[in-house]
Design an enzyme around this catalytic site. Structure first.
Site, PDB file in Angstrom:
ATOM      1  N   ARG A  77       0.891  -1.320   0.213  1.00 34.28           N
ATOM      2  CA  ARG A  77      -0.012  -0.006   0.068  1.00 34.28           C
ATOM      3  C   ARG A  77       0.764   1.412   0.055  1.00 34.28           C
ATOM      4  O   ARG A  77       1.932   1.222   0.520  1.00 34.28           O
ATOM      5  CB  ARG A  77      -0.929  -0.068   1.101  1.00 34.28           C
ATOM      6  CG  ARG A  77      -1.768  -1.115   1.041  1.00 34.28           C
ATOM      7  CD  ARG A  77      -2.721  -1.398   2.386  1.00 34.28           C
ATOM      8  NE  ARG A  77      -3.681  -2.401   2.194  1.00 34.28           N
ATOM      9  CZ  ARG A  77      -3.456  -3.892   2.212  1.00 34.28           C
ATOM     10  NH1 ARG A  77      -2.133  -4.016   2.582  1.00 34.28           N
ATOM     11  NH2 ARG A  77      -4.251  -4.535   1.873  1.00 34.28           N
ATOM     12  N   HIS A 102      -0.930  -2.514  -4.449  1.00 32.16           N
ATOM     13  CA  HIS A 102      -0.279  -3.346  -5.495  1.00 32.16           C
ATOM     14  C   HIS A 102      -0.162  -2.575  -7.006  1.00 32.16           C
ATOM     15  O   HIS A 102      -0.593  -3.076  -7.919  1.00 32.16           O
ATOM     16  CB  HIS A 102      -1.113  -4.671  -5.701  1.00 32.16           C
ATOM     17  CG  HIS A 102      -0.947  -5.501  -4.402  1.00 32.16           C
ATOM     18  ND1 HIS A 102       0.258  -5.761  -3.636  1.00 32.16           N
ATOM     19  CD2 HIS A 102      -1.512  -6.668  -4.020  1.00 32.16           C
ATOM     20  CE1 HIS A 102       0.078  -6.444  -2.679  1.00 32.16           C
ATOM     21  NE2 HIS A 102      -1.061  -6.909  -2.785  1.00 32.16           N
ATOM     22  N   HIS A 176       3.212 -12.950  -5.879  1.00 35.53           N
ATOM     23  CA  HIS A 176       2.053 -13.046  -4.952  1.00 35.53           C
ATOM     24  C   HIS A 176       1.591 -14.541  -4.931  1.00 35.53           C
ATOM     25  O   HIS A 176       0.617 -14.842  -4.994  1.00 35.53           O
ATOM     26  CB  HIS A 176       0.948 -11.990  -5.255  1.00 35.53           C
ATOM     27  CG  HIS A 176       0.269 -11.771  -4.079  1.00 35.53           C
ATOM     28  ND1 HIS A 176      -0.634 -12.441  -3.482  1.00 35.53           N
ATOM     29  CD2 HIS A 176       0.064 -10.507  -3.537  1.00 35.53           C
ATOM     30  CE1 HIS A 176      -1.113 -11.717  -2.289  1.00 35.53           C
ATOM     31  NE2 HIS A 176      -0.693 -10.643  -2.505  1.00 35.53           N
ATOM     32  N   TYR A 178       0.796 -17.891  -3.405  1.00 40.94           N
ATOM     33  CA  TYR A 178       0.558 -18.335  -2.222  1.00 40.94           C
ATOM     34  C   TYR A 178       0.794 -20.059  -2.074  1.00 40.94           C
ATOM     35  O   TYR A 178       0.429 -20.647  -2.838  1.00 40.94           O
ATOM     36  CB  TYR A 178      -1.113 -18.290  -1.922  1.00 40.94           C
ATOM     37  CG  TYR A 178      -1.570 -17.081  -1.936  1.00 40.94           C
ATOM     38  CD1 TYR A 178      -1.822 -16.191  -3.417  1.00 40.94           C
ATOM     39  CD2 TYR A 178      -2.390 -16.552  -0.779  1.00 40.94           C
ATOM     40  CE1 TYR A 178      -2.443 -15.079  -3.008  1.00 40.94           C
ATOM     41  CE2 TYR A 178      -3.057 -15.408  -0.749  1.00 40.94           C
ATOM     42  CZ  TYR A 178      -3.071 -14.366  -1.892  1.00 40.94           C
ATOM     43  OH  TYR A 178      -3.654 -13.236  -1.820  1.00 40.94           O
ATOM     44  N   ASP A 250      -0.349 -10.222   8.048  1.00 38.96           N
ATOM     45  CA  ASP A 250      -0.293  -9.594   6.887  1.00 38.96           C
ATOM     46  C   ASP A 250       0.792  -8.385   7.083  1.00 38.96           C
ATOM     47  O   ASP A 250       0.185  -7.285   6.891  1.00 38.96           O
ATOM     48  CB  ASP A 250      -1.713  -9.046   6.686  1.00 38.96           C
ATOM     49  CG  ASP A 250      -2.011  -8.264   4.966  1.00 38.96           C
ATOM     50  OD1 ASP A 250      -0.842  -8.468   4.431  1.00 38.96           O
ATOM     51  OD2 ASP A 250      -2.915  -7.818   4.795  1.00 38.96           O
ATOM     52  N   GLU A 313       6.172 -12.459   0.112  1.00 38.97           N
ATOM     53  CA  GLU A 313       6.375 -11.386  -0.878  1.00 38.97           C
ATOM     54  C   GLU A 313       7.666 -10.575  -0.700  1.00 38.97           C
ATOM     55  O   GLU A 313       7.622  -9.806   0.178  1.00 38.97           O
ATOM     56  CB  GLU A 313       5.200 -10.561  -0.933  1.00 38.97           C
ATOM     57  CG  GLU A 313       3.763 -11.212  -1.009  1.00 38.97           C
ATOM     58  CD  GLU A 313       2.560 -10.478  -0.875  1.00 38.97           C
ATOM     59  OE1 GLU A 313       2.564  -9.240  -0.790  1.00 38.97           O
ATOM     60  OE2 GLU A 313       1.949 -11.116   0.104  1.00 38.97           O
TER      61      GLU A 313
HETATM   62  C1  BGC Z   1      -1.751  -7.590   1.149  1.00 42.02           C
HETATM   63  C2  BGC Z   1      -2.974  -7.979   1.715  1.00 42.02           C
HETATM   64  C3  BGC Z   1      -4.033  -8.065   0.632  1.00 42.02           C
HETATM   65  C4  BGC Z   1      -3.554  -9.193  -0.487  1.00 42.02           C
HETATM   66  C5  BGC Z   1      -4.362  -9.054  -1.562  1.00 42.02           C
HETATM   67  C6  BGC Z   1      -1.282  -8.765   0.211  1.00 42.02           C
HETATM   68  O1  BGC Z   1      -0.102  -8.681  -0.426  1.00 42.02           O
HETATM   69  O2  BGC Z   1      -0.697  -7.369   1.994  1.00 42.02           O
HETATM   70  O3  BGC Z   1      -3.348  -7.046   2.468  1.00 42.02           O
HETATM   71  O4  BGC Z   1      -5.122  -8.380   0.946  1.00 42.02           O
HETATM   72  O5  BGC Z   1      -2.205  -8.931  -0.830  1.00 42.02           O
HETATM   73  O6  BGC Z   1      -4.418 -10.159  -2.396  1.00 42.02           O
END
Ligand code: BGC
Length: 346
Positions: A77, A102, A176, A178, A250, A313
């Protein structure tokens, strides 16, 4: 090593399927320069997928375009979607309340990247390139962004980032992906062991923006410095205000001694016997534990829910431009941005 190409949905995106000599398979697509699946063997030899993703471009667009994608120009952010640069205040696309998440809406994660494949006996590289035009989502400069994904016979997925701009801009990309090493994406990641070589983590506020405080992890739910790992459920169950705020992790972690030579984070699932190690020369890693509450996603025949995955990340600390000591994400004309992260299966 073997690489094959397939259609990835009805809109013409391509899926690259790279298989190494041990039978591990990495699948990546030019839609968002994204990892789609990573098939690795469990301790009993069964090949299982360890990343959350979807079957085609349309499903990402329907459910969530960040899964597995390259994130840019700026990961995380940017407070109030703005920055005071040399040329005055720059305003960015505000896609999460007043803030920019992002890189703003419809950013790197939904672009169709150009590709080039380089095949060698013991590794295959897919080089993804995207030219982000001057002013895209408010960011200055024509930016030539590249990320090269190499998959090799050491069972490593290596990400090499490179970028150049023709005007000063901000740049802090990440990936990103997971991960869920259990062999079943519907299982929560609670029973995964995590090690992170970070003595400090970034405190966040109600908007998930860093407050600027880097707090010592010692004695907190953020202490993953034990090399043998700590169960994620151990952290989830702590009565920690920072965990409660976002129902999990987070948070950015400031790596104590980032290096591409040494392990910076390790994730293990004892039941499957799969271990993933991360090395990086980036100064920080944001760890997000898929805190999606009641939401659910259909993925490869399974249902993914709250805490089904964990991201690592790698990047410069988020919102760096607004905090002293968070590092720099400025990229000047004539400079070349470089960063490398390696995820390896052990
Ligand atoms: C952020 C989260 C967000 C997510 C979205 C992450 O990198 O830190 O806050 O909800 O990305 O997919």
């Amino acid at each position: 090593m073997k690489v094959t190409k397939k259609l990835f949905g009805a809109d013409g995106a391509t899926l690259f399927v790279i298989e190494n000599d041990h039978g591990l398979i990495l699948e990546v697509t030019n839609f968002g320069a994204r990892i789609v699946r990573f098939l690795v063997p469990t301790k009993t030899g069964e090949l299982v997928n360890i990343v959350l993703g979807f079957d085609d471009e349309e499903s990402y667009r329907q459910y969530d375009t960040y899964f597995g994608a390259t994130i840019g120009r700026v990961a995380g952010r940017l407070a109030k979607g703005q920055y005071q640069g040399q040329a005055g205040v720059q305003h960015f696309d505000q896609n999460e309340g007043p803030n920019t998440l992002h890189g703003g809406a419809n950013s790197f994660e939904v672009k169709r990247w150009e590709t080039e494949i380089i095949e060698k006996p013991s590794e295959v590289t897919v080089i993804f390139s995207y030219r982000s035009p001057d002013g895209e989502n408010g960011f200055k400069g024509n930016l030539k962004a590249k990320v090269a994904y190499t998959f090799n016979n050491q069972d490593e997925w290596r990400l090499d980032y490179e970028a150049e701009t023709d005007q000063e801009t901000l740049y802090n990309p990440t990936n990103h992906a997971y991960f869920n090493l259990s062999g079943s994406l519907s299982q929560p990641i609670d029973a995964h062991l995590l090690y992170v070589a970070a003595d400090r983590y970034g405190v966040i506020d109600e908007e998930s923006l860093p407050t600027g405080e880097l707090r010592a992890v010692t004695g907190t739910a953020f202490d993953f410095t034990d090399e043998s790992g700590r169960f994620l459920h151990d952290g989830f169950s702590q009565s920690d205000q920072q965990i409660a705020l976002v129902s999990g992790y987070d948070h950015p972690f400031a790596l104590s001694a980032p290096s591409i030579e040494t392990c910076q984070a390790r994730l293990t699932n004892e039941a499957s016997g799969i271990t993933l190690e991360m090395r990086t020369d980036s100064p920080a890693v944001v760890i997000y534990t898929t805190n999606i509450g009641e939401k659910e996603f259909p993925m490869f025949g399974e249902t993914v829910s709250h805490h089904s995955g964990i991201t690592l990340e790698t990047q410069v600390l988020p919102d760096a431009i607004n905090h002293q000591g968070f590092g720099t994400i400025k990229l000047e004309a004539g400079e070349t941005f470089k960063a490398t992260t390696v995820f390896s299966i052990k």
